[in-house]
Write a protein that holds these residues in place. Sequence first.
Motif, PDB file in Angstrom:
ATOM      1  N   UNK A  68       0.844  -1.191   0.000  1.00 45.58           N
ATOM      2  CA  UNK A  68       0.000   0.000   0.000  1.00 45.58           C
ATOM      3  C   UNK A  68       0.880   1.242   0.000  1.00 45.58           C
ATOM      4  N   UNK A  69       0.695   2.092  -1.023  1.00 49.73           N
ATOM      5  CA  UNK A  69       1.478   3.313  -1.181  1.00 49.73           C
ATOM      6  C   UNK A  69       0.559   4.500  -0.945  1.00 49.73           C
ATOM      7  N   UNK A  70       0.843   5.279   0.105  1.00 53.71           N
ATOM      8  CA  UNK A  70       0.022   6.442   0.455  1.00 53.71           C
ATOM      9  C   UNK A  70       0.858   7.710   0.540  1.00 53.71           C
ATOM     10  N   UNK A  71       1.915   7.776  -0.244  1.00 55.91           N
ATOM     11  CA  UNK A  71       2.816   8.930  -0.207  1.00 55.91           C
ATOM     12  C   UNK A  71       2.129  10.209  -0.686  1.00 55.91           C
ATOM     13  N   UNK A  72       2.597  11.337  -0.159  1.00 59.05           N
ATOM     14  CA  UNK A  72       2.147  12.655  -0.610  1.00 59.05           C
ATOM     15  C   UNK A  72       0.633  12.825  -0.520  1.00 59.05           C
ATOM     16  N   UNK A  90       4.228  -0.860   3.480  1.00 56.21           N
ATOM     17  CA  UNK A  90       3.419   0.351   3.658  1.00 56.21           C
ATOM     18  C   UNK A  90       4.327   1.570   3.596  1.00 56.21           C
ATOM     19  N   UNK A  91       4.011   2.499   2.690  1.00 56.02           N
ATOM     20  CA  UNK A  91       4.773   3.743   2.637  1.00 56.02           C
ATOM     21  C   UNK A  91       3.821   4.913   2.870  1.00 56.02           C
ATOM     22  N   UNK A  92       4.227   5.763   3.803  1.00 55.93           N
ATOM     23  CA  UNK A  92       3.448   6.945   4.189  1.00 55.93           C
ATOM     24  C   UNK A  92       4.312   8.196   4.092  1.00 55.93           C
ATOM     25  N   UNK A  93       5.197   8.216   3.125  1.00 53.47           N
ATOM     26  CA  UNK A  93       6.126   9.336   2.986  1.00 53.47           C
ATOM     27  C   UNK A  93       5.385  10.646   2.703  1.00 53.47           C
ATOM     28  N   UNK A  94       5.912  11.711   3.270  1.00 52.18           N
ATOM     29  CA  UNK A  94       5.407  13.068   3.027  1.00 52.18           C
ATOM     30  C   UNK A  94       3.914  13.198   3.305  1.00 52.18           C
ATOM     31  N   UNK A  95       3.550  12.880   4.544  1.00 53.11           N
ATOM     32  CA  UNK A  95       2.219  13.153   5.031  1.00 53.11           C
ATOM     33  C   UNK A  95       2.339  14.129   6.212  1.00 53.11           C
ATOM     34  N   UNK A  96       1.419  14.088   7.134  1.00 54.09           N
ATOM     35  CA  UNK A  96       1.413  15.052   8.234  1.00 54.09           C
ATOM     36  C   UNK A  96       1.381  14.356   9.590  1.00 54.09           C
ATOM     37  N   UNK A  97       2.126  13.274   9.696  1.00 55.14           N
ATOM     38  CA  UNK A  97       2.135  12.465  10.916  1.00 55.14           C
ATOM     39  C   UNK A  97       3.173  13.013  11.893  1.00 55.14           C
ATOM     40  N   UNK A 125       9.241  11.398  11.721  1.00 57.50           N
ATOM     41  CA  UNK A 125      10.505  10.791  11.294  1.00 57.50           C
ATOM     42  C   UNK A 125      11.582  11.874  11.330  1.00 57.50           C
ATOM     43  N   UNK A 126      12.341  11.954  12.414  1.00 53.08           N
ATOM     44  CA  UNK A 126      13.266  13.080  12.610  1.00 53.08           C
ATOM     45  C   UNK A 126      14.548  12.970  11.790  1.00 53.08           C
ATOM     46  N   UNK A 127      14.559  13.605  10.652  1.00 56.44           N
ATOM     47  CA  UNK A 127      15.784  13.692   9.864  1.00 56.44           C
ATOM     48  C   UNK A 127      15.800  15.030   9.147  1.00 56.44           C
ATOM     49  N   UNK A 128      16.821  15.258   8.350  1.00 56.10           N
ATOM     50  CA  UNK A 128      16.998  16.565   7.729  1.00 56.10           C
ATOM     51  C   UNK A 128      15.978  16.855   6.638  1.00 56.10           C
ATOM     52  N   UNK A 129      15.162  15.879   6.265  1.00 60.01           N
ATOM     53  CA  UNK A 129      14.111  16.136   5.290  1.00 60.01           C
ATOM     54  C   UNK A 129      13.023  17.008   5.879  1.00 60.01           C
ATOM     55  N   UNK A 130      12.846  16.941   7.196  1.00 60.12           N
ATOM     56  CA  UNK A 130      11.784  17.718   7.829  1.00 60.12           C
ATOM     57  C   UNK A 130      12.321  18.832   8.705  1.00 60.12           C
ATOM     58  N   UNK A 131      13.581  18.741   9.138  1.00 63.84           N
ATOM     59  CA  UNK A 131      14.136  19.780   9.997  1.00 63.84           C
ATOM     60  C   UNK A 131      15.653  19.738   9.966  1.00 63.84           C
ATOM     61  N   UNK A 132      16.258  20.890   9.732  1.00 65.12           N
ATOM     62  CA  UNK A 132      17.713  20.982   9.732  1.00 65.12           C
ATOM     63  C   UNK A 132      18.273  20.855  11.144  1.00 65.12           C
ATOM     64  N   UNK A 133      17.397  20.935  12.154  1.00 59.25           N
ATOM     65  CA  UNK A 133      17.833  20.800  13.539  1.00 59.25           C
ATOM     66  C   UNK A 133      18.073  19.341  13.916  1.00 59.25           C
ATOM     67  N   UNK A 134      17.578  18.410  13.097  1.00 54.54           N
ATOM     68  CA  UNK A 134      17.746  16.990  13.376  1.00 54.54           C
ATOM     69  C   UNK A 134      19.047  16.479  12.762  1.00 54.54           C
TER      70      UNK A 134
END
Length: 236
Positions: A68-72, A90-97, A125-134
């Motif tokens: 199941x692909x639910x990206x974007x 299951x992929x949930x990339x680029x949602x609002x979780x 998912x804390x990485x640099x894709x969502x925040x440069x502080x991670x």
Amino acid sequence: MAGLVVSGTQVSYIGQDCREIPEHLGRDCGHFAKRLDLSFNLLRETMETKHARRSLEGLSAFGSLEELILDNNLLGNDLVLPGLPRLHTLTLNKNQITDLECLLDHLAKVTPALEYLSLLGNVACPNELVSLEKDEEDYKRYRCFVLHKLPNLKFLDARKVTRQEREEALVRGSFMKVVKPKASSDRVTASPEHHYTPLPSASRDLTNHRGVLGKCRYVYYGKNSEGNRFIRDDQL
């Protein structure tokens, strides 16, 4: 049906701006689909009324679903999946979780065969894709906690799960809980005064063009003459 692509047991319904899974999609494809791609839609769980229909409710018609692909999409912490006993990817990339623990507890109940999970691009998912502080250490702690909750995973995000990660998750996973970020309304809005600048405070106002004098302790001791630009009054 416009936008629908079927290839064997693979079904794609991408970029159709749908807010919920169309009933006819489950009726026509649910009995044979093993892979379903619903990327780039507007799927979002909203329960404004008691009898509101959940956007992912239509997945109950896909009893044989394995991928199941639910990206974007716009899925957040209130997403609810029906029981999908055969789902392994299951992929949930680029949602609002943002609430990782809530999501993992839900997946542990409804997707017991899950082996591949990707959450890249979510605040959870804390990485640099969502925040440069991670940084990498934040991401390692996140992986440890996910594997503690879902020990059968073989791949998490874009990386294969290692034996060392499994062992660490058994020992330390329960202590690696990722704290849910506060709501955006509680965050302090950054203002120009909070940004670092080497300029004196009197010169930071862009509407104020007055000159500012500053003191400097540096003295020029060069061998070559530079005129009197660097000679202090007490050296004359």
